[in-house]
Scaffold this motif. Structure first.
Motif, PDB file in Angstrom:
ATOM      1  N   HIS A   1      11.499   6.005  -0.340  1.00 30.37           N
ATOM      2  CA  HIS A   1      10.516   7.062  -0.512  1.00 30.37           C
ATOM      3  C   HIS A   1      10.123   7.776   0.777  1.00 30.37           C
ATOM      4  CE1 HIS A   1       7.442   4.239   1.018  1.00 30.37           C
ATOM      5  NE2 HIS A   1       8.080   3.331   0.305  1.00 30.37           N
ATOM      6  N   ALA A   2      10.575   7.261   1.954  1.00 25.13           N
ATOM      7  CA  ALA A   2      10.249   7.922   3.220  1.00 25.13           C
ATOM      8  C   ALA A   2      11.494   8.495   3.894  1.00 25.13           C
ATOM      9  CB  ALA A   2       9.551   6.933   4.166  1.00 25.13           C
TER      10      ALA A   2
ATOM     11  N   VAL B   1      22.280  -0.703  10.080  1.00 24.69           N
ATOM     12  CA  VAL B   1      21.376  -1.058  11.169  1.00 24.69           C
ATOM     13  C   VAL B   1      20.041  -0.347  10.968  1.00 24.69           C
ATOM     14  CG1 VAL B   1      20.960  -0.898  13.650  1.00 24.69           C
ATOM     15  CG2 VAL B   1      23.232  -1.541  12.797  1.00 24.69           C
ATOM     16  N   VAL B   2      18.969  -1.130  10.972  1.00 23.50           N
ATOM     17  CA  VAL B   2      17.607  -0.600  10.846  1.00 23.50           C
ATOM     18  C   VAL B   2      16.798  -1.144  12.018  1.00 23.50           C
ATOM     19  CG1 VAL B   2      15.555  -0.431   9.391  1.00 23.50           C
ATOM     20  CG2 VAL B   2      17.830  -0.610   8.334  1.00 23.50           C
TER      21      VAL B   2
ATOM     22  N   LYS C   1       0.827  -1.211   0.000  1.00 23.81           N
ATOM     23  CA  LYS C   1       0.000   0.000   0.000  1.00 23.81           C
ATOM     24  C   LYS C   1       0.861   1.259   0.000  1.00 23.81           C
ATOM     25  CE  LYS C   1      -3.873  -2.207   2.412  1.00 23.81           C
ATOM     26  NZ  LYS C   1      -4.679  -2.263   3.670  1.00 23.81           N
ATOM     27  N   ASN C   2       1.920   1.243   0.814  1.00 22.22           N
ATOM     28  CA  ASN C   2       2.742   2.447   0.958  1.00 22.22           C
ATOM     29  C   ASN C   2       3.752   2.611  -0.173  1.00 22.22           C
ATOM     30  OD1 ASN C   2       1.369   2.894   3.355  1.00 22.22           O
ATOM     31  ND2 ASN C   2       2.973   2.007   4.635  1.00 22.22           N
ATOM     32  N   SER C   3       4.543   1.557  -0.409  1.00 20.46           N
ATOM     33  CA  SER C   3       5.650   1.683  -1.353  1.00 20.46           C
ATOM     34  C   SER C   3       5.182   1.735  -2.797  1.00 20.46           C
ATOM     35  CB  SER C   3       6.639   0.529  -1.157  1.00 20.46           C
ATOM     36  OG  SER C   3       7.280   0.621   0.097  1.00 20.46           O
ATOM     37  N   LEU C   4       4.185   0.941  -3.150  1.00 19.67           N
ATOM     38  CA  LEU C   4       3.716   0.973  -4.531  1.00 19.67           C
ATOM     39  C   LEU C   4       3.004   2.294  -4.848  1.00 19.67           C
ATOM     40  CD1 LEU C   4       2.518  -2.709  -5.036  1.00 19.67           C
ATOM     41  CD2 LEU C   4       4.616  -1.636  -5.847  1.00 19.67           C
TER      42      LEU C   4
ATOM     43  N   LYS D   1      11.916   0.705  -0.275  1.00 19.68           N
ATOM     44  CA  LYS D   1      12.146   0.697   1.167  1.00 19.68           C
ATOM     45  C   LYS D   1      11.340   1.797   1.834  1.00 19.68           C
ATOM     46  CE  LYS D   1      15.442  -2.496   1.329  1.00 19.68           C
ATOM     47  NZ  LYS D   1      15.131  -3.853   1.844  1.00 19.68           N
ATOM     48  N   GLN D   2      10.717   1.439   2.975  1.00 19.44           N
ATOM     49  CA  GLN D   2       9.995   2.424   3.774  1.00 19.44           C
ATOM     50  C   GLN D   2      10.851   2.994   4.901  1.00 19.44           C
ATOM     51  OE1 GLN D   2       5.662   1.335   4.485  1.00 19.44           O
ATOM     52  NE2 GLN D   2       6.518  -0.718   4.188  1.00 19.44           N
ATOM     53  N   TRP D   3      12.151   2.699   4.894  1.00 20.82           N
ATOM     54  CA  TRP D   3      13.025   3.117   5.984  1.00 20.82           C
ATOM     55  C   TRP D   3      13.009   4.645   6.144  1.00 20.82           C
ATOM     56  CZ3 TRP D   3      18.055  -0.029   4.471  1.00 20.82           C
ATOM     57  CH2 TRP D   3      17.759  -1.401   4.551  1.00 20.82           C
ATOM     58  N   THR D   4      13.112   5.071   7.398  1.00 19.61           N
ATOM     59  CA  THR D   4      13.228   6.509   7.692  1.00 19.61           C
ATOM     60  C   THR D   4      14.583   6.866   8.271  1.00 19.61           C
ATOM     61  OG1 THR D   4      12.239   6.140   9.879  1.00 19.61           O
ATOM     62  CG2 THR D   4      10.744   6.771   8.068  1.00 19.61           C
TER      63      THR D   4
END
Length: 640
Positions: free
Chosen positions: A141-142, A100-101, A31-34, A85-88
């Protein structure tokens, strides 16, 4: 994505393929990345591209988040792997090519993409032979954290990774679209998309065929995801051990066909190139014999060179490819005489070093557990094991045993689990089905069968199975027949030129065959039955046992399932009266549970030796009916 329907379509497709629902985390990422990727693809310069979402890799069960297609400036069909990737935020990791995540060390996303691209270039026909150019990138993207962005792009930490496989951050959508246009925006993506969709996997090389080239640095296995992560962590640990005298145990778990031996061999090759004091140890005589036979021309001199020795008596262990007992003996004499011990098939470790006499009497040669002596021998000991592959009574190599030894010795432990399937047509689903069949896991499905990933037949005519395998062999497929140890071995008289057909039963009809010949002790590797059976097609005529096949792979394998392990009503039962392995029976006679556990392990090994197909003749009628029932399409989620 605008209509909100794509995540639901993906969920349905996933369930149809996998037989279960995707995780809530994966559904949320769709939902978020696409949605974030869709915003980039609104750019008119990309309107002629086509897109794959969750593209399956040729083997191993991995999926690329997205693959876009188009044409490169010269007009050739082209594709770009996009990792989403949704990483912040990220932090530094002590391990190479990792960050490290959320307190977990994970692969740098550019390294992850590089692995996918390299793998597709080598194993997917669209990129191997059809001329589709492929590269990759990462869409974070985040990500807005300035320090994290600087770290991800730091050339001192990650070399050219971020330049070759660029990362695009939240505020770089326009730059990302421009880069995609440069790679793909020079024509329609239909041709590349068609070649990818209709492509076929290139068969993976067989380990034994590539031993010499690997050690000489003329061939490198494509290590994917956790394989590559394990490889780099072991290398880093060895470098630390050589520099500071530290000791590390690396525990690599993995089921059949997950690339444990490939990784072990690649580590040996790397150590040799770096002139490390490195050896390969295994608990499988058949595997050791084949590795020695393949490397006779150079292994002895290479071993002396790596150990800095002129004479064999100066070596800590006699051979480059040796046994656990030899490493343990070296560790008992003097600690850390090696930089790296690659301990393959470590599920076959014994509790103590020992001397076993022909009458079954055992004399312990040490009061220290063998695993502690093995660990003591090296700066780094890399144990590769499968908790469900020990087949002899007394084999105690289990992940819990490694953890307990490490704790007693105060040594650092690094632990990883391989989950990519390279054998069995790359079908992790088939291996899961075998595990379900034998009671190692509660459920599985038949999606691998409906997709045609792997061929399995339950034969009712032994002669027909034999003819089928011979036909495949004439088509240049490597085939063998293996069996449970349910027939005695006849002694071969001096000077005999033929073998007794011990493997026979009225249910086989006119078919019968001899067991693998016995060449006796002291034979050179090239003359040993284990080497000849695994490598010479004429030895198809001889039936292999668990002891000759463990660690190996063939294109098609015929399995004769004996009556020592049978299904009765609702459970597996061990019938030792049908088993002819005297040593095995003697060692497990006081433990019915151990006998059952080991026999389930035996058949698990036999059923997972094929890369293209397994063909099974089952002697016991109830057992055959049970196996056939679990192969009927439509029982997908009722196999518990």
């Amino acid at each position: 994505m605008d209509a909100g329907t794509l995540p639901g379509l993906l969920k349905k497709r996933f369930e149809a393929i996998e037989g279960e629902a995707p995780s809530s985390g994966e559904q949320q990422s769709w939902k978020n990345s696409l949605r974030a990727l869709a915003e980039v693809l609104r750019d008119e310069r990309l309107c002629r591209s086509e897109i794959f979402v969750e593209l399956w890799m040729p083997m191993g069960g991995r999926r690329c988040d997205a693959v876009l297609t188009g044409r490169e400036p010269e007009g050739a069909p082209a594709a770009v792997v996009v990792e989403l990737k949704q990483w912040t935020s990220v932090g530094k990791s002590p391990w190479r090519e990792e960050v490290v995540v959320m307190n977990d060390s994970r692969r740098h996303p550019s390294a992850q993409v590089k692995g996918y691209v390299d793998y597709l270039r080598y194993y997917h026909s669209a990129f191997v032979q059809d001329g589709v150019h492929i590269t990759g990138c990462v869409w974070l993207h985040a990500m807005e954290d300035v320090r994290a962005i600087a770290l991800l792009r730091d050339p001192d930490a990650f070399g050219d990774l971020a330049r070759e496989y660029p990362l695009f951050m939240k505020r770089e959508q326009g730059r990302f679209a421009q880069w995609l246009q440069e790679q793909l925006g020079h024509g329609e993506g239909t041709r590349a998309a068609h070649l990818i969709a209709t492509g076929r996997p290139r068969p993976s090389e067989k380990l034994l065929d590539m031993v010499v080239q690997t050690i000489h640095g003329e061939f490198e296995w494509r290590l994917l995801d956790v394989q590559r992560q394990a490889y780099l962590r072991i290398i880093t640990a060895v470098e630390e051990g050589r520099a500071h005298g530290t000791r590390t145990v690396v525990l690599i778990k993995g089921g059949p066909g997950t690339g444990k031996s490939v990784l072990a061999l690649q580590l040996l090759a790397h150590g040799a190139r770096k002139s490390w004091r490195v050896i390969h140890a295994t608990g499988s005589q058949a595997f050791q014999t084949n590795l020695q036979g393949k490397t006779l021309a150079f292994a002895a001199n290479l071993h002396k060179q790596l150990q800095g020795a002129r004479f064999k008596k100066e070596l800590p262990v006699d051979e480059l490819f040796c046994t656990f007992s030899e490493v343990a003996k070296a560790g008992a004499r003097q600690g850390q005489v090696l930089d790296l011990t690659v301990a393959d098939e470590a599920h076959r470790l014994w509790e103590f070093r020992r001397l076993k006499f022909p009458n079954g009497t055992i004399r312990h040669l040490s009061d220290t557990p063998m695993i502690e002596e093995v660990i003591s021998a090296s700066h780094v000991t890399a144990f590769f094991l499968d908790d469900n592959q020990a087949v002899r009574a007394g084999e105690i190599g289990h992940s819990d045993v490694v953890r307990e030894a490490v704790k007693r010795m105060g040594v650092r432990l690094v632990e990883l689990e391989l989950d990519i399937q390279f054998r069995c047509g790359g079908s992790d689903g088939y291996v899961q089905w075998v595990d379900m069949l034998l009671g190692f896991s509660p459920q599985a499905d038949l999606s691998w069968k409906t997709r045609g990933e792997y061929e399995v037949t339950v034969e009712t005519d032994m002669a027909r199975m034999d003819r089928r395998l011979r036909t495949l062999q004439h088509q240049n497929y490597r085939c063998r027949i293996v069996a449970g140890y349910c027939w005695s071995w006849s002694p071969v008289g001096t000077g005999a030129t033929w073998l007794v057909h011990d493997v026979k039963d009225k249910r086989f009809g006119d078919w019968s065959a001899p067991w693998i010949e016995k060449t006796g002790q002291g034979r050179k590797p090239l003359d040993h039955q284990y080497y000849r059976w695994a490598n010479e097609d004429a030895y198809y005529e001889q039936v292999g046992s668990i002891y000759s096949v463990q660690g190996f792979e063939f294109d098609h394998v015929g399995v004769i399932w004996g009556e020592d392990l049978v299904w009765r009503t609702d459970r597996w039962v061990a019938d030792l009266s049908k088993n002819k392995d005297k040593t095995f029976k003697r060692d497990v006679r006081t433990s019915e549970a151990e006998a059952l556990a080991k026999l389930r392990n035996v058949y698990r090994v036999l059923l997972t030796r094929g890369t293209r197909g397994t063909h099974v003749f089952i002697l016991d009628a109830e057992t055959r009916a049970h196996v056939e029932s679990l192969l009927r399409v439509g029982l997908a989620r009722q196999l518990a």
